[in-house]
Write a protein that holds these residues in place. Sequence first.
Motif, short mmCIF file in Angstrom:
data_model
loop_
_atom_site.label_atom_id
_atom_site.label_comp_id
_atom_site.label_asym_id
_atom_site.label_seq_id
_atom_site.Cartn_x
_atom_site.Cartn_y
_atom_site.Cartn_z
N SER A 284 0.38 -1.02 0.38
CA SER A 284 0.99 0.01 0.11
C SER A 284 1.03 1.14 -0.28
CB SER A 284 -1.07 0.19 1.21
OG SER A 284 -2.02 1.54 1.57
N LEU B 16 2.56 1.32 -4.02
CA LEU B 16 1.76 2.59 -4.80
C LEU B 16 1.70 3.59 -4.62
CD1 LEU B 16 -1.12 -0.63 -4.40
CD2 LEU B 16 0.45 0.37 -5.98
N TRP B 17 1.98 4.63 -2.92
CA TRP B 17 2.02 5.75 -2.44
C TRP B 17 2.88 5.76 -2.84
CZ3 TRP B 17 1.91 8.49 3.00
CH2 TRP B 17 1.84 9.72 2.76
N SER C 214 -3.14 2.03 -3.44
CA SER C 214 -3.00 2.74 -2.46
C SER C 214 -4.01 2.66 -1.05
CB SER C 214 -1.90 3.50 -2.43
OG SER C 214 -2.42 4.58 -1.79
#
Length: 452
Positions: A120, A123-124, A136
């Motif tokens: 997560s 992805l950010w 994310s």
Amino acid sequence: MALPADQRKSILKVLMTSLLLDLISFTFILPLFPSLLTFYRNQDPSPSSLLNRVFHYLNAYKNVFAKPIDSRYDIVLLGGALGSLFSFLQALAAPFIGRLSDKYGRRTALLCSMLGNTLSVALWVAATDFRTFLASRIVGGLSEGNVQLANAIATDISDPSQRGSTMALVGACFSIAFTFGPALGAALSNITTVAQNPFATTAGVSLFLIVVESLYIYLRLPETHPRLTRLQHAQPTDPSSVNKGQKMDGEAATTPSHKEHTNNPALLNLVHFLFLLPFSGLEFSLPFLTATFYVGSQASPSALNGRLLSMMGLIASLLQGTVVRRLPPLVTVRAGVVACTVSFFLLARVSSLPGLYSAGALLAITSATVVTGLNSLGSFEAQEGERGAVLGRLRSWGQVGRAAGPLLFCSVFWWVGREIAYTTGGVVMLTVCVVVFTTLKSPPIPPAGQKT
């Protein structure tokens, strides 16, 4: 026989350290939502972009209200919608994560959760567009299980007399993280390392903390599930329990015995939902309320929000580290819902900063007590083989309330105004008080070291 003190202290140290790392990383993003969404909106101003399509539906929702809602609140409302989505996904995932920890162990479930958290945040870090950022948040919502697993581990390593104080330490980690994490995240956002993503520095530090936490858990945290570990745990005093399937050597029972509940888990789930439904709406409405104090002024409502939240976090962490951990869990729940009720009625009419800070202090008491107390009460109602599932369902119901609360409360806030909205919330919280004071009971807690 209870878990040896030195062994328990060692596990508790690892648990608290890892949870602090996780929550500080988690809170980095909270003050950045307005800036993040503004950045992504400017990145792709096309009406057909995903973000602008979301704003289109948001404006359609706003237009149903009798009073116009200033467009400056669009970003705040969307940030709240993303928060509700995150909570809703956690509500879906929490029971599954709890069952996973009961079947394969707390450590395994926690490491699986950390894999999702790492993906997560990664992805950010890479999110130069809103679509990736939304992905994310979805991955994070479905994989975040650290808090409920921390509660399950705290239950595994604590005898009944220690349960409340251990749960309070978990709550204190929350308060400390929410006191310092958002400020640190905001400070890091001023450092630009990647032109395409001005928030990459904050995201990168968050990812670093998550990776460090994962390695720390992998290297230092032992398994604590009584069925899967050689740790010594509390044993039943009733010899007849052996005949019901519970073995005196600490191994798993072949057939779980019937559990007589002091507080039915379904009732605790309902109380958690009913409490967080109005409370989460109140939390989300505070930026709108503080903005009304500065109408026509050049002062910054965001600065007031920051000071107010920092004060609340500091008070909550002090209470959890001192008073809350020494009180029976039912007492803390009752104190918290009463404080929240008074705060609602105060906010319905508050017109000065001292009044606002007084309400904030009451909300800090609520933050320090209710959820911690409910988790403690829930832990008493679960047998060794189902703690993860029971605490997972308790968290799931709370997250449903946290997902729906902001939407419902803000709808009332904009439809009929502040006074009626907060008064209505106070009436709902009064109902919660009645349920808590008339139906919940304090579980029998034997002295420390006594067999249970």
